[in-house]
Design a protein around this motif. Structure first.
Motif, PDB file in Angstrom:
ATOM      1  N   GLU A 173      -1.976  -5.869   3.763  1.00 16.83           N
ATOM      2  CA  GLU A 173      -0.980  -6.613   2.992  1.00 16.83           C
ATOM      3  C   GLU A 173      -1.512  -6.762   1.581  1.00 16.83           C
ATOM      4  O   GLU A 173      -2.692  -7.023   1.392  1.00 16.83           O
ATOM      5  N   VAL A 174      -0.639  -6.572   0.615  1.00 17.16           N
ATOM      6  CA  VAL A 174      -1.110  -6.557  -0.766  1.00 17.16           C
ATOM      7  C   VAL A 174      -0.276  -7.496  -1.643  1.00 17.16           C
ATOM      8  O   VAL A 174       0.855  -7.829  -1.314  1.00 17.16           O
ATOM      9  N   ASP A 175      -0.885  -7.880  -2.763  1.00 14.74           N
ATOM     10  CA  ASP A 175      -0.149  -8.610  -3.792  1.00 14.74           C
ATOM     11  C   ASP A 175       0.478  -7.591  -4.728  1.00 14.74           C
ATOM     12  O   ASP A 175       0.158  -6.407  -4.670  1.00 14.74           O
ATOM     13  N   ASN A 201       4.919  -3.099   1.079  1.00 10.58           N
ATOM     14  CA  ASN A 201       4.093  -4.181   1.606  1.00 10.58           C
ATOM     15  C   ASN A 201       4.615  -4.619   2.975  1.00 10.58           C
ATOM     16  O   ASN A 201       5.754  -5.054   3.068  1.00 10.58           O
TER      17      ASN A 201
END
Lengths: 451, 340
Positions: free
Chosen positions: B23-25, B66
């Motif tokens: 999971e990424v910003d 995401n």
């Protein structure tokens, strides 16, 4: 880790879908938290299990959207639900919802007349659910279908309910037609009226995780063991100067930087001390529900997945045969009918034995499934005192304040279906909780990064 | 309390399909507050059974995947027959010849004004298709190099006699302030951290050096029509972020680049694959959607004409931006070269 100390943890009250969504988001940002769950297991209403006879039972929702599955990296373990249909039982006939109802001339005429009348004379916007439904659906459809269902479901006269009850219903007719058509073309149960927080579209449909709806909670809980404590109740939330400063857990006082509560909102005022800001939520009410799962011989006993029962004479307002949509929920040649009964805690439904409830439900659905009693093999009865939030007019302004301004204590969030006091489906709980937690993350992140 | 110490912690887990995911910003503004806009699967190569979600950052409007495949999953999502590893004349015949001509024209324009002994690097060079064009149509004194992390691409490009740095542009450590021109053609959308990649390219450029970025345009008619699921530009799950003029401009600016020139150009791929993805998703027979692939002259021809009409309105399928290291260029707003 550097010399600067971490801020106090965020405390999460409750380990259901909302609590775990919040926990997962906090962990992603490295924000310290502790989650306390009073029962001995996670997942709350999202729990599922399979009984010894091979029947699967979900306590809450029967499915999630493929969009939520993708968000959790669970797309590959979800089965596509190919069909999900609803009918309304009227005069012994099952009429498909919503499109079949359009084919009933008296409903169309009445709706057209209402539109015409309202176009000619300007009317004030409705301030109760009864007026709202008559205004939007026409008197015939409102009085014969919508309002009887609403009243059976809520146990309240529709005049005492806020119009917001109706505003929760799915969008326009054209959109519904398009989504129905898309569902037919793609062989998928395109979600209609199941997306509150995000737009519906032909690309969003119902799916069912292989290991039950509870699997999404297991997914969110991965890697959180170190911060989760089961079988432990938060006894008090201490507020000072308008901010939550500590919680009492197992008679210890634990300093907090914030509290995220999933407790039913009317219980929260009793947990909080040091402010009376939450007192106004104490009178919010939930409708208690009995869900009787009747395991029967046979399949496709109902004409579609859900049968709504607006006519007087039925104790139940809705019967669901989930295996029509999700055949894997019951062994081959068997099925489960879920009979929903709105009740009050302590009434004669509530206090009846499971066997008595099953017997009464079998009798109740006899007009739909005449030989139901003969087919009956086993049952499982769930009673919940907090089945659905009731949008009563008495406290509608306070409900809106909760939705817009929150609890009145800055760093005390009330999330989830029961905490936010809203008719939220699984995806909504996930999205709404993330949206509610976001400002808290923005507030705490600088201190966490500095540490 | 086990708290990750990095600024943007990303823990990789396994998806239900068994692929490592993370999971990424938002790769541009760093915030984690985005609305999902599309859900889809790998309609083209079927490398995973997972579903993927394209989201739009509520702050900076960047589109990004995401969750997305973690670095350990890259081998799995780029199969051996991935088009950028093996765009061979033998297999693609006429299409190869036509595309070579068209790309040669574009490349020559981007190379205008380069000195006789210019040093050029193609970042994300794949099998070296563009470098080979430059070798054929460019000046003999140019020093041509490529960068690619895929061993298969590197092998193919080296076999063609090209000088390739194996690895990502962040890893390979290109000599600083050395290149006159860098190319990132259909690369930026694949890299995990676009700002870090751009920064690495910027370090390698001479003070007056330029970078040409070509990437899918997410502000087109086909995006608006198919953007909920089937849009070809999503290329699930290999495009980690997608740009429009505004977000590409913002990304360039955040990496210290100025924009010297910006335009959209014609490409049949995204519109054609949008339709193909729809047909694949609906279970249409292969003989129908096989007409809509990279080796179908009819499909490519038809969609090239359609996209040319869009490009005339400033909504061509690809964004082409010439960036300069000096950072003195204008800041992009709105569409590229559009009438609106």
């Amino acid at each position: 880790m550097s010399a600067r100390t971490q801020p106090a943890p965020v405390v999460i009250v409750g380990g259901g879908l909302a609590g775990l969504t919040a926990a997962h988001a906090l962990r992603h940002h490295g924000i310290p938290f502790r989650l306390f769950e009073a029962s001995d297991r996670l997942a709350g209403l999202a729990r599922s299990f399979r009984d010894a006879d091979g029947f699967s039972h979900d306590f809450g929702a029967h499915f999630i959207t493929n969009r939520l599955a993708a968000a959790l990296g669970m797309g590959a373990e979800c089965r596509t639900v190919q069909h999900y249909g609803e009918v309304v039982r009227l005069g012994g006939e099952d009429i498909s919802y919503p499109l079949g109802l359009l084919g009933v001339p008296r409903f169309d005429l009445s709706a057209a007349w209402t539109r015409l009348r309202d176009a000619v004379r300007s009317t004030a916007s409705p301030n109760d659910a009864a007026t709202w439904f008559r205004h939007n659906f026409g008197r015939a459809l409102a009085d014969e279908v919508a309002l009887p269902l609403l009243e059976a479901w809520s146990g309240q006269a529709a005049e005492r309910l806020a119009p917001a009850v109706g505003e929760k219903l799915p969008g326009g007719l054209l959109e519904t037609l398009w989504l129905k058509l898309a569902g037919r073309l793609t062989d998928r149960a395109v979600a209609i009226g199941y997306c509150g927080a995000l737009p519906q579209s032909a690309s969003v449909w119902h799916v069912y995780p292989e290991h039950g709806v509870g699997a999404i909670c297991a997914r969110l809980a991965e890697g959180l063991d170190d911060a989760v404590t089961l079988g432990t109740r938060v006894q008090r939330i201490r507020v000072e100067g308008g901010r939550a400063v500590s919680v009492r857990v197992e008679d210890d006082e634990l300093p907090v930087s914030a509290v995220i509560s999933t407790a039913p909102i009317h219980v929260l005022p009793r947990l909080v001390e040091g402010t009376d800001a939450l007192e106004r939520f104490a009178r919010f009410r939930f409708r208690p529900m009995i869900l009787a799962n009747l395991n029967l011989e046979g399949r496709h006993l109902l004409s579609d997945t859900v049968v709504w029962l607006p006519e007087r004479g039925f104790a139940s307002y809705r019967v669901t045969e989930a295996p029509i949509s999700m055949p894997w929920l019951a062994p081959e040649g068997k099925t489960t009918l879920t009979v929903d009964i709105g009740c009050e805690v302590g009434d004669d439904w509530w206090t009846a034995s499971d066997a008595a409830i099953a017997a009464r439900c079998l009798e109740d659905i006899a007009p739909l499934v005449p030989d139901a009693a003969r087919r009956h093999r086993s049952h499982r009865v769930l009673r919940t005192p907090i089945g659905y939030p009731l949008f009563m007019r008495d406290y509608e302004s306070d409900r809106l304040r909760l939705a817009i301004d929150g609890t009145g204590v800055d760093n005390l969030l009330s999330v989830g279906r029961n905490g936010a006091f809203d008719h939220l489906l699984m995806e909504d709980v996930y999205c709404r909780t993330l949206a509610q937690v976001q400002p808290l993350i923005d507030e705490l992140l600088p201190a966490v990064r500095a540490a | 309390m086990n708290v990750p110490s990095e600024q943007t912690p990303t823990a990789s887990t396994l998806s239900a399909g068994g692929l490592p995911i993370e999971e990424v910003d938002c790769p541009l503004c760093g915030r984690d507050d985005a609305e999902p806009i599309a859900v889809g699967e790998d309609f083209e190569y079927h490398t995973t059974r997972d579903s993927w979600r394209m989201v739009r950052c509520r702050r900076c409007r960047l589109l990004y995947l995401n969750p997305r495949p973690a670095p350990a999953a890259l081998d799995a999502i780029y199969p051996d027959d991935y088009h950028a590893f093996a765009f061979e004349p033998a297999r693609f015949g006429l299409i190869h010849a036509v595309r070579t001509r068209l790309e040669a024209r574009r490349l020559r324009r981007w190379c205008r004004g380069l000195p006789k002994r210019a040093r050029v690097v193609d970042v994300g060079c794949g099998d070296g298709f563009h470098l080979q064009i430059l070798r054929r149509y460019g000046r003999p004194g140019w020093q041509l190099e490529g960068v690619d992390p895929s061993p298969r691409a590197v092998t193919a490009a080296r076999r063609a006699g090209l000088n390739i740095h194996a690895g990502t542009v962040e890893q390979v450590g290109l000599p600083p302030a050395s290149y006159d021109l860098a190319l990132m053609i259909m690369t930026l959308e694949h890299v995990p951290d676009p700002l870090a990649s751009l920064a690495a390219v910027r370090r390698a450029l001479k003070p007056r050096g330029r970078l040409v970025v070509v990437t899918d345009n997410a502000d087109t008619l086909d995006f608006r029509l198919f953007g909920r699921r089937h849009w070809g530009g999503y290329h699930f799950p290999r495009h980690f972020h997608l740009f429009d003029a505004a977000t590409l401009g913002a990304t360039a600016a955040a990496a210290g680049f100025g924009v010297r020139r910006a335009e959209t150009a014609v490409s049949p791929i995204n519109a054609m694959y949008s339709l193909r993805n729809l047909l694949v998703d609906l279970g249409a027979p292969a003989k129908v959607h096989d007409r809509l692939t990279l080796d179908s002259p009819v499909g490519l021809g038809l969609f090239t004409v359609l996209d040319a009409l869009q490009a005339a309105r400033g909504e061509g399928s690809v964004l082409c931006a010439t960036l300069e290291r000096s950072g003195r260029g204008r800041v992009l707003r709105g569409r590229f070269g559009g009438a609106r």
